[in-house]
Design a protein around this motif. Structure first.
Motif, PDB file in Angstrom:
ATOM      1  N   VAL A 191      60.423  42.358  59.056  1.00  0.00           N
ATOM      2  CA  VAL A 191      59.633  41.356  59.765  1.00  0.00           C
ATOM      3  C   VAL A 191      59.829  41.453  61.277  1.00  0.00           C
ATOM      4  O   VAL A 191      58.901  41.198  62.049  1.00  0.00           O
ATOM      5  N   VAL A 192      61.041  41.842  61.708  1.00  0.00           N
ATOM      6  CA  VAL A 192      61.278  41.963  63.148  1.00  0.00           C
ATOM      7  C   VAL A 192      60.412  43.068  63.738  1.00  0.00           C
ATOM      8  O   VAL A 192      59.810  42.912  64.813  1.00  0.00           O
ATOM      9  N   ASP A 193      60.315  44.202  63.026  1.00  0.00           N
ATOM     10  CA  ASP A 193      59.452  45.292  63.492  1.00  0.00           C
ATOM     11  C   ASP A 193      57.996  44.838  63.559  1.00  0.00           C
ATOM     12  O   ASP A 193      57.251  45.217  64.469  1.00  0.00           O
ATOM     13  N   ARG A 194      57.608  44.018  62.594  1.00  0.00           N
ATOM     14  CA  ARG A 194      56.234  43.507  62.601  1.00  0.00           C
ATOM     15  C   ARG A 194      56.000  42.562  63.768  1.00  0.00           C
ATOM     16  O   ARG A 194      54.980  42.629  64.459  1.00  0.00           O
ATOM     17  N   LEU A 195      56.955  41.676  63.992  1.00  0.00           N
ATOM     18  CA  LEU A 195      56.789  40.686  65.060  1.00  0.00           C
ATOM     19  C   LEU A 195      56.791  41.338  66.437  1.00  0.00           C
ATOM     20  O   LEU A 195      56.098  40.887  67.351  1.00  0.00           O
ATOM     21  N   THR A 196      57.587  42.383  66.609  1.00  0.00           N
ATOM     22  CA  THR A 196      57.653  43.067  67.909  1.00  0.00           C
ATOM     23  C   THR A 196      56.606  44.157  68.043  1.00  0.00           C
ATOM     24  O   THR A 196      56.450  44.737  69.123  1.00  0.00           O
ATOM     25  N   GLY A 197      55.908  44.453  66.952  1.00  0.00           N
ATOM     26  CA  GLY A 197      54.867  45.475  67.009  1.00  0.00           C
ATOM     27  C   GLY A 197      55.375  46.892  66.892  1.00  0.00           C
ATOM     28  O   GLY A 197      54.603  47.841  67.070  1.00  0.00           O
ATOM     29  N   SER A 198      56.666  47.068  66.577  1.00  0.00           N
ATOM     30  CA  SER A 198      57.229  48.424  66.494  1.00  0.00           C
ATOM     31  C   SER A 198      56.508  49.259  65.436  1.00  0.00           C
ATOM     32  O   SER A 198      56.328  50.473  65.607  1.00  0.00           O
ATOM     33  N   SER A 199      56.098  48.617  64.352  1.00  0.00           N
ATOM     34  CA  SER A 199      55.430  49.352  63.278  1.00  0.00           C
ATOM     35  C   SER A 199      54.039  49.829  63.684  1.00  0.00           C
ATOM     36  O   SER A 199      53.439  50.660  63.006  1.00  0.00           O
ATOM     37  N   GLN A 200      53.520  49.298  64.793  1.00  0.00           N
ATOM     38  CA  GLN A 200      52.177  49.682  65.246  1.00  0.00           C
ATOM     39  C   GLN A 200      52.206  50.616  66.459  1.00  0.00           C
ATOM     40  O   GLN A 200      51.151  50.982  66.975  1.00  0.00           O
ATOM     41  N   ASP A 201      53.410  50.997  66.912  1.00  0.00           N
ATOM     42  CA  ASP A 201      53.526  51.812  68.117  1.00  0.00           C
ATOM     43  C   ASP A 201      52.790  53.137  67.986  1.00  0.00           C
ATOM     44  O   ASP A 201      52.110  53.586  68.917  1.00  0.00           O
ATOM     45  N   GLY A 202      52.923  53.793  66.825  1.00  0.00           N
ATOM     46  CA  GLY A 202      52.257  55.078  66.631  1.00  0.00           C
ATOM     47  C   GLY A 202      50.755  54.962  66.711  1.00  0.00           C
ATOM     48  O   GLY A 202      50.070  55.790  67.342  1.00  0.00           O
ATOM     49  N   GLN A 203      50.220  53.925  66.066  1.00  0.00           N
ATOM     50  CA  GLN A 203      48.771  53.714  66.099  1.00  0.00           C
ATOM     51  C   GLN A 203      48.289  53.435  67.518  1.00  0.00           C
ATOM     52  O   GLN A 203      47.234  53.924  67.946  1.00  0.00           O
ATOM     53  N   TRP A 204      49.076  52.654  68.274  1.00  0.00           N
ATOM     54  CA  TRP A 204      48.713  52.347  69.661  1.00  0.00           C
ATOM     55  C   TRP A 204      48.686  53.611  70.518  1.00  0.00           C
ATOM     56  O   TRP A 204      47.778  53.800  71.333  1.00  0.00           O
ATOM     57  N   GLU A 205      49.666  54.502  70.335  1.00  0.00           N
ATOM     58  CA  GLU A 205      49.704  55.752  71.084  1.00  0.00           C
ATOM     59  C   GLU A 205      48.478  56.608  70.780  1.00  0.00           C
ATOM     60  O   GLU A 205      47.885  57.229  71.675  1.00  0.00           O
ATOM     61  N   ARG A 206      48.106  56.657  69.494  1.00  0.00           N
ATOM     62  CA  ARG A 206      46.923  57.443  69.133  1.00  0.00           C
ATOM     63  C   ARG A 206      45.662  56.868  69.754  1.00  0.00           C
ATOM     64  O   ARG A 206      44.774  57.603  70.201  1.00  0.00           O
TER      65      ARG A 206
END
Length: 380
Positions: free
Chosen positions: A358-373
């Motif tokens: 949940v912490v990765d979700r709240l901080t957006g860490s799980s979406q970092d790769g998608q954001w870079e793309r």
């Protein structure tokens, strides 16, 4: 860089984190009727009648908790910094300089987190603004990182000499005037609870121990036995002095740093913390790893466990305990077994939070790769 993680030190760190949480939970119950019970004052009559006789009073701990706290808190409150500084020394000077700015940003971010945490859990603005040990640890670790990166181990040796000498060169409390000014002009509940002269020696000497252990591997066996022997001598001098810690059952923080104010007391603290670490490293060199998975997990993810435990007590465990004891027509207990149970609940909560992601979700860490793309696509 020496990269192998020592399981025994994670084991130790796990024990010390449990002790720190136990201390804080006992302290919160000490102060509950002074600092926190008033949060539900609209419901004192009727809902919380059984607690009213304790309003504005300390809630004393049991004798077992007092004895454990009296002998463990003075050095446990310092050894976490010592272990962090030990790990900081595992890189060589060039590698340390390469990652220095990333390390400083991390330590600065953690300092900010601890400051913000104060505003989430403190009963007054003065306490929220107060300066506590974990804040000082981040500053000292940042200082060690900078000194080592630019001045090498010689710079850290000079800093260690200064850290050991400072308490005896200073007269009185050098921070008392600042604390008094803050109390008079900002808020009377302000507290300067982390004097650098009481903590710096543990951190600086811990760094030197870590550096020698990591960068002089052929001397490790002798080093560990020398540290153990010196630690035993320090403890012998401490016990010979006849000084012993004192602690009131009403306030677990009443003498938290008192022992470090005297020369013999500081010798006792340094002797205990370095002796324990040296013993673990001796066992490690002999192929005996202190490892029990739950404790090692706590030590490995110590920051995750530590960062949530205060908020959990102030906003969950404490209020629920207050309500349950009111239903039982009694006051809130403050004993070893209750607090040990709550400590385990805090660790279990940290484990669930960590495993859930949940912490990765709240901080957006799980979406970092998608954001870079997406950013790369926009640049095209």
């Amino acid at each position: 860089m020496f990269s192998t993680r020592v399981a025994g030190l994670d084991f130790l760190r796990g024990i010390f984190i449990l002790m720190a949480i136990f201390q804080h939970y006992t302290g919160y119950l000490n102060y509950w009727y002074i600092d926190f019970f008033h949060h539900e004052q609209a419901y004192h009559q009727g809902v919380y009648d059984s607690h009213l006789p304790m309003l504005g009073k300390f809630n004393p701990m049991d004798e077992l908790s007092r004895m454990l706290a009296m002998y463990l808190i003075p050095w446990v409150s310092q050894i976490y910094l010592m272990l962090a500084a030990f790990n900081l020394a595992l890189r060589d000077q060039q590698a340390s300089r390469t990652v220095m700015w990333n390390k400083l940003r991390l330590l600065g971010a953690l300092l900010l987190v601890f400051v913000l945490e104060g505003f989430l859990i403190s009963p007054s603005l003065g306490e929220a603004l107060s300066f506590y040990p974990q804040m000082l640890w981040m500053i000292l670790l940042a200082l060690f990182c900078v000194v080592y990166s630019y001045a090498g181990v010689r710079g850290m040796l000079a800093l260690a000499v200064l850290a050991v000498s400072a308490p005896w060169l200073l007269t009185g409390d050098p921070f008392a005037a600042f604390e008094g000014w803050m109390q008079a002009n900002i808020h009377p509940a302000y507290e300067f609870d982390a004097r650098v002269d009481l903590f710096a020696a543990s951190g600086a000497l811990g760094f030197l121990y870590g550096w020698l252990w990591a960068h002089r591997p052929y001397q490790r066996a002798a080093l560990n036995y020398w540290v153990l022997a010196i630690s035993a001598s320090c403890l012998a001098l401490y016990f010979y002095s006849g000084e012993s810690p004192q602690l009131s059952a009403e306030d677990i923080y009443s003498a938290e740093h008192e022992l470090a104010l005297s020369f013999s007391g500081l010798l006792g603290i340094l002797g205990m913390e370095f002796g324990v670490v040296a013993l673990v490293l001796i066992l490690h060199e002999r192929g005996i790893a202190l490892c029990w998975r739950p404790l090692n997990w706590i030590g490995f993810y110590s920051l995750t466990v530590f960062i949530f435990h205060k908020v959990l007590f102030i906003h969950l465990f404490g209020p629920v305990l207050q309500w349950v004891t009111a239903r039982l027509d009694t006051t809130m207990p403050n004993n070893f077994f209750l607090n040990a149970f709550l400590v385990l609940c805090a660790v279990a909560a940290a484990w669930v939070i960590k495993r859930s992601g949940v912490v990765d979700r709240l901080t957006g860490s799980s979406q970092d790769g998608q954001w870079e793309r997406l950013c790369q696509a926009w640049r095209r």
